[in-house]
Design a protein around this motif. Structure first.
Motif, PDB file in Angstrom:
ATOM      1  N   ARG A  45       2.184  -9.798   3.891  1.00  0.00           N
ATOM      2  CA  ARG A  45       3.429 -10.574   3.944  1.00  0.00           C
ATOM      3  C   ARG A  45       4.205 -10.285   5.222  1.00  0.00           C
ATOM      4  O   ARG A  45       4.883 -11.157   5.768  1.00  0.00           O
ATOM      5  N   GLU A  46       4.094  -9.038   5.719  1.00  0.00           N
ATOM      6  CA  GLU A  46       4.767  -8.642   6.964  1.00  0.00           C
ATOM      7  C   GLU A  46       3.985  -9.074   8.202  1.00  0.00           C
ATOM      8  O   GLU A  46       4.413  -8.851   9.326  1.00  0.00           O
ATOM      9  N   GLY A  47       2.796  -9.663   7.999  1.00  0.00           N
ATOM     10  CA  GLY A  47       2.000 -10.146   9.123  1.00  0.00           C
ATOM     11  C   GLY A  47       1.041  -9.123   9.702  1.00  0.00           C
ATOM     12  O   GLY A  47       0.467  -9.335  10.759  1.00  0.00           O
ATOM     13  N   HIS A  48       0.821  -7.997   9.003  1.00  0.00           N
ATOM     14  CA  HIS A  48      -0.062  -6.934   9.514  1.00  0.00           C
ATOM     15  C   HIS A  48      -1.488  -7.035   8.978  1.00  0.00           C
ATOM     16  O   HIS A  48      -2.362  -6.294   9.418  1.00  0.00           O
ATOM     17  N   LEU A  49      -1.705  -7.906   8.015  1.00  0.00           N
ATOM     18  CA  LEU A  49      -3.046  -8.163   7.473  1.00  0.00           C
ATOM     19  C   LEU A  49      -3.196  -9.674   7.303  1.00  0.00           C
ATOM     20  O   LEU A  49      -2.196 -10.399   7.323  1.00  0.00           O
ATOM     21  N   PRO A  50      -4.414 -10.184   7.115  1.00  0.00           N
ATOM     22  CA  PRO A  50      -4.596 -11.633   6.945  1.00  0.00           C
ATOM     23  C   PRO A  50      -3.697 -12.211   5.852  1.00  0.00           C
ATOM     24  O   PRO A  50      -3.483 -11.578   4.816  1.00  0.00           O
ATOM     25  N   GLU A  51      -3.217 -13.422   6.104  1.00  0.00           N
ATOM     26  CA  GLU A  51      -2.193 -14.043   5.247  1.00  0.00           C
ATOM     27  C   GLU A  51      -2.636 -14.216   3.797  1.00  0.00           C
ATOM     28  O   GLU A  51      -1.823 -14.139   2.877  1.00  0.00           O
ATOM     29  N   ILE A  52      -3.940 -14.404   3.596  1.00  0.00           N
ATOM     30  CA  ILE A  52      -4.429 -14.658   2.231  1.00  0.00           C
ATOM     31  C   ILE A  52      -4.135 -13.492   1.288  1.00  0.00           C
ATOM     32  O   ILE A  52      -3.968 -13.678   0.075  1.00  0.00           O
ATOM     33  N   LEU A  53      -4.019 -12.270   1.825  1.00  0.00           N
ATOM     34  CA  LEU A  53      -3.784 -11.105   0.973  1.00  0.00           C
ATOM     35  C   LEU A  53      -2.369 -11.067   0.405  1.00  0.00           C
ATOM     36  O   LEU A  53      -2.078 -10.272  -0.491  1.00  0.00           O
ATOM     37  N   SER A  54      -1.475 -11.921   0.919  1.00  0.00           N
ATOM     38  CA  SER A  54      -0.101 -11.958   0.394  1.00  0.00           C
ATOM     39  C   SER A  54       0.065 -13.020  -0.683  1.00  0.00           C
ATOM     40  O   SER A  54       1.182 -13.275  -1.138  1.00  0.00           O
ATOM     41  N   MET A  55      -1.039 -13.620  -1.098  1.00  0.00           N
ATOM     42  CA  MET A  55      -0.962 -14.680  -2.116  1.00  0.00           C
ATOM     43  C   MET A  55      -1.157 -14.091  -3.510  1.00  0.00           C
ATOM     44  O   MET A  55      -1.839 -13.082  -3.677  1.00  0.00           O
ATOM     45  N   PHE A  82      -9.671   7.356 -15.593  1.00  0.00           N
ATOM     46  CA  PHE A  82      -9.584   5.889 -15.619  1.00  0.00           C
ATOM     47  C   PHE A  82      -8.139   5.451 -15.397  1.00  0.00           C
ATOM     48  O   PHE A  82      -7.871   4.472 -14.691  1.00  0.00           O
ATOM     49  N   GLY A  83      -7.195   6.209 -15.975  1.00  0.00           N
ATOM     50  CA  GLY A  83      -5.778   5.915 -15.763  1.00  0.00           C
ATOM     51  C   GLY A  83      -5.377   6.085 -14.313  1.00  0.00           C
ATOM     52  O   GLY A  83      -4.607   5.283 -13.775  1.00  0.00           O
ATOM     53  N   SER A  84      -5.917   7.123 -13.662  1.00  0.00           N
ATOM     54  CA  SER A  84      -5.623   7.339 -12.239  1.00  0.00           C
ATOM     55  C   SER A  84      -6.205   6.219 -11.385  1.00  0.00           C
ATOM     56  O   SER A  84      -5.586   5.771 -10.409  1.00  0.00           O
ATOM     57  N   MET A  85      -7.415   5.751 -11.744  1.00  0.00           N
ATOM     58  CA  MET A  85      -8.017   4.621 -11.034  1.00  0.00           C
ATOM     59  C   MET A  85      -7.133   3.383 -11.162  1.00  0.00           C
ATOM     60  O   MET A  85      -6.847   2.690 -10.176  1.00  0.00           O
ATOM     61  N   ASN A  86      -6.690   3.107 -12.395  1.00  0.00           N
ATOM     62  CA  ASN A  86      -5.872   1.925 -12.651  1.00  0.00           C
ATOM     63  C   ASN A  86      -4.551   1.998 -11.894  1.00  0.00           C
ATOM     64  O   ASN A  86      -4.137   1.032 -11.238  1.00  0.00           O
ATOM     65  N   GLY A  87      -3.894   3.166 -11.944  1.00  0.00           N
ATOM     66  CA  GLY A  87      -2.616   3.327 -11.251  1.00  0.00           C
ATOM     67  C   GLY A  87      -2.765   3.208  -9.744  1.00  0.00           C
ATOM     68  O   GLY A  87      -1.933   2.596  -9.067  1.00  0.00           O
ATOM     69  N   GLY A  88      -3.854   3.783  -9.214  1.00  0.00           N
ATOM     70  CA  GLY A  88      -4.100   3.724  -7.764  1.00  0.00           C
ATOM     71  C   GLY A  88      -4.323   2.309  -7.281  1.00  0.00           C
ATOM     72  O   GLY A  88      -3.738   1.881  -6.272  1.00  0.00           O
ATOM     73  N   ILE A  89      -5.165   1.552  -7.993  1.00  0.00           N
ATOM     74  CA  ILE A  89      -5.463   0.173  -7.589  1.00  0.00           C
ATOM     75  C   ILE A  89      -4.224  -0.709  -7.764  1.00  0.00           C
ATOM     76  O   ILE A  89      -3.934  -1.571  -6.925  1.00  0.00           O
ATOM     77  N   PHE A  90      -3.475  -0.485  -8.837  1.00  0.00           N
ATOM     78  CA  PHE A  90      -2.222  -1.218  -9.065  1.00  0.00           C
ATOM     79  C   PHE A  90      -1.282  -1.041  -7.872  1.00  0.00           C
ATOM     80  O   PHE A  90      -0.680  -2.003  -7.381  1.00  0.00           O
ATOM     81  N   ALA A  91      -1.186   0.208  -7.368  1.00  0.00           N
ATOM     82  CA  ALA A  91      -0.262   0.504  -6.270  1.00  0.00           C
ATOM     83  C   ALA A  91      -0.806   0.042  -4.925  1.00  0.00           C
ATOM     84  O   ALA A  91      -0.090  -0.602  -4.143  1.00  0.00           O
ATOM     85  N   VAL A  92      -2.061   0.361  -4.622  1.00  0.00           N
ATOM     86  CA  VAL A  92      -2.618   0.078  -3.297  1.00  0.00           C
ATOM     87  C   VAL A  92      -2.730  -1.429  -3.055  1.00  0.00           C
ATOM     88  O   VAL A  92      -2.507  -1.897  -1.936  1.00  0.00           O
ATOM     89  N   SER A  93      -3.051  -2.193  -4.103  1.00  0.00           N
ATOM     90  CA  SER A  93      -3.116  -3.648  -3.928  1.00  0.00           C
ATOM     91  C   SER A  93      -1.751  -4.204  -3.527  1.00  0.00           C
ATOM     92  O   SER A  93      -1.660  -5.152  -2.750  1.00  0.00           O
ATOM     93  N   ARG A  94      -0.672  -3.571  -4.026  1.00  0.00           N
ATOM     94  CA  ARG A  94       0.690  -3.994  -3.631  1.00  0.00           C
ATOM     95  C   ARG A  94       0.953  -3.669  -2.159  1.00  0.00           C
ATOM     96  O   ARG A  94       1.645  -4.403  -1.462  1.00  0.00           O
ATOM     97  N   MET A  95       0.396  -2.551  -1.685  1.00  0.00           N
ATOM     98  CA  MET A  95       0.581  -2.193  -0.273  1.00  0.00           C
ATOM     99  C   MET A  95      -0.117  -3.220   0.622  1.00  0.00           C
ATOM    100  O   MET A  95       0.442  -3.663   1.631  1.00  0.00           O
ATOM    101  N   PHE A  96      -1.341  -3.624   0.237  1.00  0.00           N
ATOM    102  CA  PHE A  96      -2.057  -4.670   0.980  1.00  0.00           C
ATOM    103  C   PHE A  96      -1.258  -5.968   0.972  1.00  0.00           C
ATOM    104  O   PHE A  96      -1.136  -6.655   1.981  1.00  0.00           O
ATOM    105  N   PHE A  97      -0.714  -6.283  -0.199  1.00  0.00           N
ATOM    106  CA  PHE A  97       0.058  -7.517  -0.403  1.00  0.00           C
ATOM    107  C   PHE A  97       1.261  -7.550   0.547  1.00  0.00           C
ATOM    108  O   PHE A  97       1.505  -8.547   1.245  1.00  0.00           O
ATOM    109  N   VAL A  98       2.022  -6.453   0.605  1.00  0.00           N
ATOM    110  CA  VAL A  98       3.224  -6.410   1.442  1.00  0.00           C
ATOM    111  C   VAL A  98       2.855  -6.367   2.928  1.00  0.00           C
ATOM    112  O   VAL A  98       3.508  -7.012   3.756  1.00  0.00           O
ATOM    113  N   ALA A  99       1.810  -5.619   3.280  1.00  0.00           N
ATOM    114  CA  ALA A  99       1.370  -5.574   4.686  1.00  0.00           C
ATOM    115  C   ALA A  99       0.987  -6.968   5.176  1.00  0.00           C
ATOM    116  O   ALA A  99       1.293  -7.349   6.306  1.00  0.00           O
TER     117      ALA A  99
END
Length: 348
Positions: free
Chosen positions: A212-222, A193-210
């Motif tokens: 923000r850089e214009g590589h994914l739909p803008e709503i994901l940077s909100m 469960f800790g690995s799940m939490n850490g993974g989602i915590f990190a990967v959601s940030r990658m989506f967020f930054v991508a």
């Protein structure tokens, strides 16, 4: 999403193990309880950043406790001279080059948490010092812990029995710990469960930054106006993870995700080598000798190429999905002179 699905399946199996000690756990039951676990983690990461971090620290402690519960009895078994399963341990195995990639994928998956820390660089204090330090310390702890755990298993379980076991820690505990064996699946489930939490915590940030850089739909940077969590980036992970979960088993998902993961890690490291020569004046907070990334990148790409041959279905699916990124990149990022109707469709 596939990485989250893999570790979540382990969580689902171990959390149900105490209720199915005398019989096989139905696969549907594992997937349903896994879906509940994934949803809980998503809700937690959507609600509070601070609580996600606090719970992560507690679950990391549970992970270390789970390893100690297995390692200490294993050391006692070694002192007693229980070493029969180590004799001729590699005899009679069919060793082939084509089997190497899938073996490496399974082994390297256990150590793959090191790059998640890089996804949350913006939220780390003094990252130039703390990220390399954290990676070095954690990799040492993980390596020592995992090697000792496997040694402990082999003091009690033969290689054949280990392969047949669906939950190795439970099999080990049942043979050595009696009634206390029920604690093992609980601690292992908390670890997962800790690995799940850490993974989602990190990967959601990658989506967020991508985004923000214009590589994914803008709503994901909100981010949420009050909770300050990357809510859209977390939410979009949920249906993707569920699709992966209900359409694959542990090993097919592992091969599928590992192909894409190590392909991109190999390409990223090759890109860093390229930049060392192309842009030598870029600021570099820390460096390593060039032969280390060169060897690492070559190993990653070599394993990826071999895995296409040894497991063409799962790795082929991963490769096909990866290739869809090329037209998407040129269509949405590179193409500047988009017609008005297309821009309107994108909301720009």
């Amino acid at each position: 999403p596939a990485a989250t699905a893999v570790i979540s399946l382990a969580f689902g199996r171990y959390i149900l193990e105490p209720f199915f000690m005398q019989c096989e756990i139905p696969e549907l039951a594992i997937k349903l309880i896994t879906a509940v676990g994934i949803t809980l983690v998503m809700v937690l990461n959507s609600t509070s950043v601070s609580w996600s971090a606090r719970i992560q620290m507690f679950l990391t402690f549970c992970k270390l406790v789970a390893i100690l519960i297995i390692v200490v009895p294993g050391v006692i078994q070694l002192i007693k001279g229980e070493t029969q399963h180590f004799k001729n341990a590699f005899a009679g195995n069919d060793v082939s080059v084509m089997g190497l990639p899938l073996a490496f994928y399974s082994g390297m998956y256990a150590y793959s948490g090191w790059f998640y820390l890089n996804f949350v660089t913006e939220e780390v204090e003094n990252p130039e010092k703390n990220i390399p330090l954290a990676i070095c310390i954690s990799m040492t702890i993980v390596t020592v812990g995992y090697v000792l755990t496997n040694v402990a298993y082999f003091t009690t379980i033969s290689a054949g029995e280990l392969l047949l076991s669906k939950a190795v820690a439970v099999t080990f505990a049942e043979r050595l710990m009696g009634n206390f064996s029920l604690a093992v699946p609980v601690f292992v489930a908390l670890s997962c469960f800790g690995s799940m939490n850490g993974g989602i915590f990190a990967v959601s940030r990658m989506f967020f930054v991508a985004s923000r850089e214009g590589h994914l739909p803008e709503i994901l940077s909100m981010i949420h106006v009050r909770k300050h969590t990357p809510l859209p980036a977390v939410i979009v992970l949920h249906p993707l993870t569920m699709i992966m979960l209900f359409n694959g088993d542990l090993y097919s998902l592992l091969n599928f995700l590992s192909f894409a993961r190590w392909l991109f890690i190999g390409l990223v490291v090759a890109g860093l080598i390229y930049l060392r020569y192309k842009r030598p004046d870029m600021p570099r907070p820390f460096k390593v000798p060039l032969f280390i990334p060169a060897l690492f990148s070559f190993t990653c790409l070599f394993m990826v190429a071999l895995s296409l041959y040894s497991d063409p279905v799962n790795t082929g699916i991963g490769f096909a999905i990866t290739l869809t990124g090329i037209p998407a990149y040129y269509l949405f990022i590179v193409w500047d002179n988009k017609p008005k109707w297309f821009r309107k469709l994108l909301g720009k």
